[in-house]
Design an enzyme around this catalytic site. Sequence first.
Site, PDB file in Angstrom:
ATOM      1  N   THR A  21       0.866  -1.184   0.000  1.00 53.38           N
ATOM      2  CA  THR A  21       0.000   0.000   0.000  1.00 53.38           C
ATOM      3  C   THR A  21       0.906   1.238   0.000  1.00 53.38           C
ATOM      4  O   THR A  21       1.345   1.684  -1.038  1.00 53.38           O
ATOM      5  CB  THR A  21      -0.982  -0.024   1.184  1.00 53.38           C
ATOM      6  OG1 THR A  21      -0.268  -0.274   2.408  1.00 53.38           O
ATOM      7  CG2 THR A  21      -2.032  -1.100   0.984  1.00 53.38           C
ATOM      8  N   LYS A  72       4.013  -6.925   4.078  1.00 57.38           N
ATOM      9  CA  LYS A  72       3.773  -5.522   3.766  1.00 57.38           C
ATOM     10  C   LYS A  72       3.435  -4.823   5.076  1.00 57.38           C
ATOM     11  O   LYS A  72       2.917  -5.421   6.025  1.00 57.38           O
ATOM     12  CB  LYS A  72       2.653  -5.334   2.746  1.00 57.38           C
ATOM     13  CG  LYS A  72       1.272  -5.822   3.162  1.00 57.38           C
ATOM     14  CD  LYS A  72       0.414  -4.918   3.997  1.00 57.38           C
ATOM     15  CE  LYS A  72       0.204  -3.557   3.410  1.00 57.38           C
ATOM     16  NZ  LYS A  72      -0.735  -2.743   4.293  1.00 57.38           N
ATOM     17  N   THR A 101      -1.694  -2.776  10.559  1.00 54.78           N
ATOM     18  CA  THR A 101      -1.964  -2.869   9.132  1.00 54.78           C
ATOM     19  C   THR A 101      -0.756  -3.471   8.424  1.00 54.78           C
ATOM     20  O   THR A 101      -0.009  -2.808   7.736  1.00 54.78           O
ATOM     21  CB  THR A 101      -2.378  -1.526   8.517  1.00 54.78           C
ATOM     22  OG1 THR A 101      -2.708  -1.761   7.146  1.00 54.78           O
ATOM     23  CG2 THR A 101      -1.332  -0.468   8.632  1.00 54.78           C
ATOM     24  N   GLU A 109       5.873   4.907   7.549  1.00 57.75           N
ATOM     25  CA  GLU A 109       5.527   6.020   6.666  1.00 57.75           C
ATOM     26  C   GLU A 109       6.328   7.267   7.039  1.00 57.75           C
ATOM     27  O   GLU A 109       6.247   7.774   8.155  1.00 57.75           O
ATOM     28  CB  GLU A 109       4.027   6.293   6.741  1.00 57.75           C
ATOM     29  CG  GLU A 109       3.225   5.202   6.062  1.00 57.75           C
ATOM     30  CD  GLU A 109       1.738   5.294   6.320  1.00 57.75           C
ATOM     31  OE1 GLU A 109       0.988   4.676   5.535  1.00 57.75           O
ATOM     32  OE2 GLU A 109       1.343   5.951   7.286  1.00 57.75           O
ATOM     33  N   ASN A 146      -0.398  10.535   5.465  1.00 55.25           N
ATOM     34  CA  ASN A 146      -1.678  10.125   6.038  1.00 55.25           C
ATOM     35  C   ASN A 146      -2.766  11.178   5.892  1.00 55.25           C
ATOM     36  O   ASN A 146      -3.958  10.866   5.995  1.00 55.25           O
ATOM     37  CB  ASN A 146      -1.487   9.753   7.508  1.00 55.25           C
ATOM     38  CG  ASN A 146      -0.875   8.379   7.636  1.00 55.25           C
ATOM     39  OD1 ASN A 146      -1.555   7.380   7.483  1.00 55.25           O
ATOM     40  ND2 ASN A 146       0.420   8.318   7.887  1.00 55.25           N
ATOM     41  N   THR A 185      -6.834  10.120  -1.125  1.00 56.99           N
ATOM     42  CA  THR A 185      -6.853  10.945  -2.328  1.00 56.99           C
ATOM     43  C   THR A 185      -5.518  10.982  -3.050  1.00 56.99           C
ATOM     44  O   THR A 185      -5.437  11.493  -4.147  1.00 56.99           O
ATOM     45  CB  THR A 185      -7.256  12.385  -1.976  1.00 56.99           C
ATOM     46  OG1 THR A 185      -6.346  12.889  -0.986  1.00 56.99           O
ATOM     47  CG2 THR A 185      -8.668  12.412  -1.438  1.00 56.99           C
TER      48      THR A 185
END
Length: 412
Positions: free
Chosen positions: A162, A188, A199, A285, A407, A412
């Site tokens: 992702t 992942k 996640t 991230e 995040n 979008t």
Amino acid sequence: MKTDILMEHVKWTDVTHGHICTPLGFSAGGLHCGINRKRKDLGWIYSSVPAKAAAVYTTNIFQAPPLKVTQESINENKTLQGVLVNSGNANSCTGEIGFINAYEMRRIYAQKAGLLENDVAVISTGVIGEQLPIQKIQQGVESITTIEGVRDYDAFHHSILTTDTFPKQACVQITIDGKTMTIAGAAKGSGMIHPNMATMLGFITTDINIQSSALNQALKDVTNETFNMITVDGDTSTNDMVLVLANGLANNSEWSLHDQEYLLFKEGLKQVCESLAKQIARDGEGATKLIEVQVKGALTNSDAQTIAKTIVGSSLVKTAIYGEDANWGRIVSAVGYSGILFDPMNIHISLGPIKIVENGLPISFKESEAALYLKNEKIDIHIQLGEGTNNATAWGCDLSYDYVRINASYRT
């Protein structure tokens, strides 16, 4: 291979270029079916024979339909032969339609691979709250020309990602009595990472012959020491799991919980899972640094784990590491609010090789040396409590401006 003396001379070996298709009998692939705009978003694993299966799941109360369907498949006969996973859509918080789509996803792949539906696990990851585009998944599965014998592991790795910036993989091998056996894994995970399955997805394949009860126990124990010891941002998602498949094609005698070889299996599984866990933490991230916290001298193992996870999960510690600021007070503070009782006058803390606290009090150190150390991509924090003999290690990452950027625009 039945004595402690022989066991001492056996070690697992890292296979640098190994992957989930390295164990005998496993195939894998991945493709773009249109859930994501451009990236691969549908992956599959296939074992040429039924494989004993075990899994651990997210503790989030909103467990998504694919997890429920996969649990049903595993509980039916303790084996699996196929796995289908999509990225870009979590099929979570999708109600009854979500369950219908998860079952349909399982049926589609089972039909394509010539398997019974309960031989298949289905897994989804991505945006929460949107219905799964099942027609795109069906078209993707139908476009697969060959399943058995395909070793396109790289396509599989990329199909499950992702916000990850790189695929995660690990592989180890051992040779016993002339038989070479393999454990390999892919994963992942980048954000919404916190202990008790976040996640993240983990897929472990092995050709070792091992009893189902031993496989389950090993996965639970190893997960507590690896995947459940990483944190990126303190969030836990709705979908994710670690799944291990053991097809027995190495043709070793079946290992049980009471065999010496079981300890070898558990060690090999730990090596693979720890490597994947550290790669996930490193790829947090927006992360620029991997943080490893080692806690020693705790009264209990649980105490050591709690303190290690509290430090690595502290937003103030993480931002200090990102800013390359040797703010030892933030580390001390995190230890203090962990909820674990200890004598603060016994604690010793080091930042890499630099001692910063002795017997509960700060000691003089060169800020320039600390600043230079903090420029490294891996930062080690060592805690000695002086309370007992139990140790634990946790992994995380720094917290950067990019975490907010990523995040703030995830959908979008």
